[in-house]
Design a protein around this motif. Structure first.
Motif: not given
Length: 111
Positions: A38-50, A70-82
């Motif tokens: 149930g823990g949440i990493g709130e939706v956000h973006s980074h203007d200075a980080h990938e 839905i991602l499970k163990a072994g899956d990944s994602f990329y979040a670019g600038f902004n």
């Protein structure tokens, strides 16, 4: 830099998550984030980080941009600038985040 996991103190982020800085050098930083169900990493973006993230254990509902999956163990994602991104732990879970450049705010919070 060589780090033993057991020697790292966890930084408590909130009642459902904590993080450990596992390593950093140059412009990179690797961070392990542990979430209770149930823990949440709130939706956000980074203007200075990938960020690239790898699901080590458990599963998450992950939003990256307009896409939610839905991602499970072994899956990944990329979040670019902004690019808006966030997670919700569907069970007790661990995610490994890698940032470039490193997160100065994480270093300051861990002191």
């Amino acid at each position: 830099m060589i780090i033993n996991h057991a020697s790292i103190d966890a930084h408590i982020v909130n009642e459902t998550s904590s993080r450990k800085i596992l390593g950093m050098g140059g412009t990179l930083m690797m961070v392990e984030v542990t979430f209770a169900k149930g823990g949440i990493g709130e939706v956000h973006s980074h203007d200075a980080h990938e960020q690239v993230s790898y699901i080590v254990k458990g599963s998450f509902e992950v939003q990256v941009g307009e896409e939610t999956r839905i991602l499970k163990a072994g899956d990944s994602f990329y979040a670019g600038f902004n690019v808006p991104h966030g997670v919700k732990a569907l069970e007790d879970s661990v995610i490994l985040d890698v940032f470039t450049p490193f997160r100065q705010d994480f270093l300051e919070a861990s002191r």
